[in-house]
Design a protein around this motif. Structure first.
Motif, PDB file in Angstrom:
ATOM      1  N   ALA A 242     101.441 131.092 149.195  1.00  0.00           N
ATOM      2  CA  ALA A 242     101.047 131.055 150.647  1.00  0.00           C
ATOM      3  C   ALA A 242     100.208 129.734 149.682  1.00  0.00           C
ATOM      4  O   ALA A 242      98.697 129.145 150.693  1.00  0.00           O
ATOM      5  CB  ALA A 242     100.224 131.575 151.587  1.00  0.00           C
ATOM      6  N   PHE A 243     100.054 129.585 148.057  1.00  0.00           N
ATOM      7  CA  PHE A 243      99.512 128.974 147.386  1.00  0.00           C
ATOM      8  C   PHE A 243      99.622 127.550 147.134  1.00  0.00           C
ATOM      9  O   PHE A 243      98.694 126.309 147.625  1.00  0.00           O
ATOM     10  CB  PHE A 243      99.217 129.747 146.514  1.00  0.00           C
ATOM     11  N   ILE A 244     101.349 127.731 146.935  1.00  0.00           N
ATOM     12  CA  ILE A 244     101.506 126.138 146.102  1.00  0.00           C
ATOM     13  C   ILE A 244     100.817 124.812 147.280  1.00  0.00           C
ATOM     14  O   ILE A 244     100.325 123.861 147.073  1.00  0.00           O
ATOM     15  CB  ILE A 244     102.543 125.707 145.822  1.00  0.00           C
ATOM     16  N   MET A 245     101.493 124.818 148.285  1.00  0.00           N
ATOM     17  CA  MET A 245     101.417 123.833 149.066  1.00  0.00           C
ATOM     18  C   MET A 245     100.527 123.397 149.362  1.00  0.00           C
ATOM     19  O   MET A 245     100.143 121.594 149.010  1.00  0.00           O
ATOM     20  CB  MET A 245     102.487 123.673 150.372  1.00  0.00           C
ATOM     21  N   ILE A 246     100.017 124.446 150.259  1.00  0.00           N
ATOM     22  CA  ILE A 246      98.377 123.900 150.639  1.00  0.00           C
ATOM     23  C   ILE A 246      97.213 123.213 149.637  1.00  0.00           C
ATOM     24  O   ILE A 246      96.522 122.495 150.311  1.00  0.00           O
ATOM     25  CB  ILE A 246      98.199 124.715 151.380  1.00  0.00           C
ATOM     26  N   TYR A 247      97.035 124.193 148.552  1.00  0.00           N
ATOM     27  CA  TYR A 247      96.239 123.920 147.166  1.00  0.00           C
ATOM     28  C   TYR A 247      97.232 122.977 146.546  1.00  0.00           C
ATOM     29  O   TYR A 247      95.107 121.567 146.461  1.00  0.00           O
ATOM     30  CB  TYR A 247      96.321 124.901 146.205  1.00  0.00           C
ATOM     31  N   ALA A 248      98.033 122.321 146.574  1.00  0.00           N
ATOM     32  CA  ALA A 248      98.225 121.097 145.811  1.00  0.00           C
ATOM     33  C   ALA A 248      97.897 120.390 146.643  1.00  0.00           C
ATOM     34  O   ALA A 248      97.684 118.825 146.055  1.00  0.00           O
ATOM     35  CB  ALA A 248      99.751 121.785 145.112  1.00  0.00           C
ATOM     36  N   THR A 249      98.593 119.743 147.909  1.00  0.00           N
ATOM     37  CA  THR A 249      98.232 118.818 149.017  1.00  0.00           C
ATOM     38  C   THR A 249      96.936 118.336 148.603  1.00  0.00           C
ATOM     39  O   THR A 249      96.403 117.359 148.568  1.00  0.00           O
ATOM     40  CB  THR A 249      98.557 119.180 150.559  1.00  0.00           C
TER      41      THR A 249
ATOM     42  N   GLU B  63     104.475 111.990 138.655  1.00  0.00           N
ATOM     43  CA  GLU B  63     103.176 112.094 137.741  1.00  0.00           C
ATOM     44  C   GLU B  63     103.288 113.929 137.458  1.00  0.00           C
ATOM     45  O   GLU B  63     102.676 114.368 137.439  1.00  0.00           O
ATOM     46  CB  GLU B  63     102.505 111.958 138.194  1.00  0.00           C
ATOM     47  N   PRO B  64     104.481 114.453 136.457  1.00  0.00           N
ATOM     48  CA  PRO B  64     104.350 115.781 136.666  1.00  0.00           C
ATOM     49  C   PRO B  64     103.382 116.617 135.701  1.00  0.00           C
ATOM     50  O   PRO B  64     102.841 117.406 135.991  1.00  0.00           O
ATOM     51  CB  PRO B  64     105.823 116.218 135.893  1.00  0.00           C
ATOM     52  N   LYS B  65     103.343 115.649 134.262  1.00  0.00           N
ATOM     53  CA  LYS B  65     102.207 115.965 133.434  1.00  0.00           C
ATOM     54  C   LYS B  65     100.614 116.763 134.376  1.00  0.00           C
ATOM     55  O   LYS B  65     100.151 117.507 134.269  1.00  0.00           O
ATOM     56  CB  LYS B  65     101.870 115.007 132.663  1.00  0.00           C
ATOM     57  N   ALA B  66     100.110 115.526 135.446  1.00  0.00           N
ATOM     58  CA  ALA B  66      98.620 115.395 135.768  1.00  0.00           C
ATOM     59  C   ALA B  66      99.046 117.130 136.991  1.00  0.00           C
ATOM     60  O   ALA B  66      97.846 117.134 137.240  1.00  0.00           O
ATOM     61  CB  ALA B  66      98.689 114.730 136.383  1.00  0.00           C
ATOM     62  N   ASN B  67     100.109 116.654 137.799  1.00  0.00           N
ATOM     63  CA  ASN B  67     100.875 117.718 138.463  1.00  0.00           C
ATOM     64  C   ASN B  67     100.249 119.439 137.405  1.00  0.00           C
ATOM     65  O   ASN B  67      99.965 120.111 138.309  1.00  0.00           O
ATOM     66  CB  ASN B  67     101.707 117.582 139.234  1.00  0.00           C
ATOM     67  N   ALA B  68     101.019 119.649 136.296  1.00  0.00           N
ATOM     68  CA  ALA B  68     100.275 120.525 136.137  1.00  0.00           C
ATOM     69  C   ALA B  68      99.150 120.651 135.784  1.00  0.00           C
ATOM     70  O   ALA B  68      99.200 121.469 135.882  1.00  0.00           O
ATOM     71  CB  ALA B  68     101.678 120.619 134.684  1.00  0.00           C
TER      72      ALA B  68
END
Length: 324
Positions: free
Chosen positions: A119-126, A271-276
């Motif tokens: 339940a983590f990646i989508m809501i917190y990354a967004t 922007e994969p580095k910024a996302n990581a």
């Protein structure tokens, strides 16, 4: 393996639970034994053929999940069999196993539960991408979160508070408003009972919120935007209410305000580095107890259709998670 198969994207009722051959991972891929998978709004749209991504048929829905690496393909060095991971790959989650690109898998540190991870990646990354990157939120500013008791809404409250902002949470029931208070919201607006613009004026001494986080769209978009502060940033996150609102552009001129699009999926791709770096910070915040997914309930994977019905009732607070 078993999975919910979408052979005809006409809605949830057309999904069927089927036995399928367990696939072997190709180069750069891993086979994941799924322990938990969460429901997100795009999971509903994709089986109705209404989502921007249209996977070839048949496909297994379920964009976000967590589990254990069961096999690794050629060239995969960053993951090993037995490792706990979370993944947001867009499809594949509503089953017992799935193939995922190794590059999309987030290794889970010790103590990170599968249910929380699913339940983590989508809501917190967004929400982090929206508030930190797109809105450039500063400590002391005021954020209005619409649809605040939903998945991305609850994440936005926690992230805004972690950044030192004041949070006004708007939701449709007293129970949802009470939940938002427990997450740190400084004030709440029940927009089924209160006039949104009047309440915003009262809570901000007429100034309005600096940032509006809107995953809902629909009828509340324009009154919220009319109440925005000078130099405010209106974040277009999604349209859970259905209709895509049309905002009068003269309001942006009069308020010196920005209408800012939030598309985390493309940000991660471009922007994969910024996302990581962002994901590493979020994992650290989880370990520090600053953020934690709100889990409405867990349900067995076999009850997916009932879970979709519950999500459609708008009674969900936080996230629904299916478990194997």
């Amino acid at each position: 393996m078993h999975a919910w198969l979408c052979e005809n994207p006409v809605g949830v009722d057309a999904l069927t639970w089927k036995e399928l051959p367990t696939p072997a991972p190709k180069a750069g891929e891993v086979l994941i034994e799924i322990k938990a998978a969460s429901l997100n709004f795009p999971d509903l749209l994709i089986v109705q053929n209404k989502y921007q991504m249209k996977p070839p048929l048949p496909f297994v829905p379920g964009s976000e999940y967590a589990g254990v690496v069961a096999a690794v393909g050629e060239g995969v060095t960053n993951l090993k069999v037995g490792q706990n991971v979370a993944c947001l790959s867009g499809t594949g989650g509503f089953g017992t196993h799935t193939i995922a690109p190794a590059a999309l898998c987030m290794p889970l540190p010790p103590g990170f539960s599968h249910v929380d991870a699913a339940a983590f990646i989508m809501i917190y990354a967004t929400s982090h991408h929206a508030l930190v990157d797109r809105a450039q939120l500063k400590a002391g500013e005021t954020v209005l979160v619409l649809g605040a008791a939903g998945g991305v809404g609850t994440a936005a409250i926690q992230i805004a508070k972690a950044m030192g902002a004041k949070v006004i949470a708007a939701a449709s029931t007293d129970e949802k408003c009470a939940l938002c208070k427990t997450l740190g919201a400084d004030a709440t607006i029940n927009y089924s009972k209160e006039n949104l613009r009047d309440a915003l004026k009262a809570l901000t001494d007429g100034k309005g919120p600096d940032v509006i986080y809107d995953p809902v769209g629909g009828d509340f978009a324009e009154p919220a935007f009319r109440g925005i502060a000078w130099r405010g940033r209106y974040l277009v996150v999604g349209f859970a209410a259905g209709p895509i609102p049309s905002l009068p552009l003269n309001l942006a001129l009069l308020k010196g305000a920005s209408i800012v699009g939030v598309f985390w999926g493309d940000f991660a791709r471009r922007e994969p580095k910024a996302n990581a770096a962002m994901m590493a910070e979020l994992a650290q915040w989880y370990a520090q107890g600053k953020i934690k997914p709100v889990i409405d309930r867990t349900m067995p994977m076999s009850e997916l259709k009932a879970a979709f019905a519950h999500m459609g009732s708008r009674g969900v607070m936080g996230k629904l998670v299916m478990v194997n």
